[in-house]
Scaffold this motif. Sequence first.
Motif, short mmCIF file in Angstrom:
data_model
loop_
_atom_site.label_atom_id
_atom_site.label_comp_id
_atom_site.label_asym_id
_atom_site.label_seq_id
_atom_site.Cartn_x
_atom_site.Cartn_y
_atom_site.Cartn_z
N LEU A 1 51.46 37.69 42.73
CA LEU A 1 50.28 37.15 41.93
C LEU A 1 49.69 36.20 43.05
N GLU A 2 48.45 36.17 43.16
CA GLU A 2 47.71 35.10 43.93
C GLU A 2 46.46 34.34 43.21
N SER A 3 46.56 33.07 43.44
CA SER A 3 45.30 32.26 43.14
C SER A 3 44.74 31.51 44.17
N ARG A 4 43.73 30.64 43.90
CA ARG A 4 43.02 30.13 44.84
C ARG A 4 43.85 29.11 45.54
N SER A 5 44.98 28.64 44.75
CA SER A 5 45.81 27.41 44.82
C SER A 5 47.27 27.86 45.03
N HIS A 6 47.44 29.13 44.79
CA HIS A 6 49.10 29.33 44.70
C HIS A 6 49.10 31.12 45.17
N ILE A 7 50.30 31.09 45.87
CA ILE A 7 50.75 32.62 46.14
C ILE A 7 52.05 32.62 45.66
N GLY A 8 52.15 33.70 44.86
CA GLY A 8 53.52 33.95 44.27
C GLY A 8 54.44 34.80 45.11
N GLN B 1 43.96 43.78 43.07
CA GLN B 1 43.34 44.08 41.73
C GLN B 1 43.18 42.55 41.06
N ARG B 2 42.03 42.53 40.43
CA ARG B 2 41.81 41.23 39.77
C ARG B 2 42.27 41.49 38.38
N LEU B 3 43.13 40.74 37.82
CA LEU B 3 44.01 40.78 36.59
C LEU B 3 42.92 40.38 35.50
N PRO B 4 43.13 40.89 34.34
CA PRO B 4 42.27 40.81 33.04
C PRO B 4 42.75 39.43 32.53
N THR B 5 42.48 38.40 32.86
CA THR B 5 43.24 37.02 32.31
C THR B 5 42.56 36.81 31.01
N MET C 1 46.32 40.52 41.80
CA MET C 1 47.52 40.96 42.12
C MET C 1 47.25 41.70 43.37
N ARG C 2 48.31 41.40 44.44
CA ARG C 2 48.22 41.95 45.61
C ARG C 2 49.44 43.05 45.87
N GLY C 3 49.34 44.12 46.30
CA GLY C 3 50.38 44.97 46.50
C GLY C 3 50.71 44.85 47.88
N ALA C 4 52.11 45.37 48.30
CA ALA C 4 52.51 45.37 49.47
C ALA C 4 51.86 46.05 50.64
#
Length: 203
Positions: free
Chosen positions: A146-153, A9-13, A1-4
Amino acid sequence: MRGADGTRQRLPTGRWLGLAGVGDRRADHALTHCCDGPTVDLGCGPGRLVAALMQRGVLALGVDISPTAVAITRFRGAPALRRDLFGPLPGAGRWSYALLADGNIGIGGDPQRILRRTADLLAPDGLAIVEFGRPGTGSVTRQIRLESRSHIGSWFPWASVGIDHADQLARTTGFRILSTADVGGRHIAWLRRHRATEAVTVR
């Protein structure tokens, strides 16, 4: 999770999927142990709490805007709807319990709005079970994505509310706090819509 503001912050998946340690299992039990009637999980994510309630024979429904979350919840054998929490939902005004776990008090960036919506969904003597942030974190609204290695929301508003702000928030939205607890480092409050005096015991 990236703030503006650039913070991350790593999410507790693992927790969300139910792959949690002892402390998180205790906290999940605390969130759900008193639910003995119809329960709606607002922002249910992958549905671990809905599934746990259904396994106990408690009527429960998950609601989430994410199609992936709803699909995982249904895969667990638990009912879930893909809906906006602020739109029409079944059972409005008749749910005995409503869950706002995993910081979902922050949905939409407006904690007062989400709690008022929760009150609309609950029966007159209904109970909201809300997970807050740790003491001292304040009440803050910001833009996140929300961000991952393959996607940015996309950016969206999100709020965080420390447990020490729970009482004031409850009073301004028609609730009163029955009890609070720190379980495994997670902070939970039980909020009643009317002037009940009973306390909730965490087991």
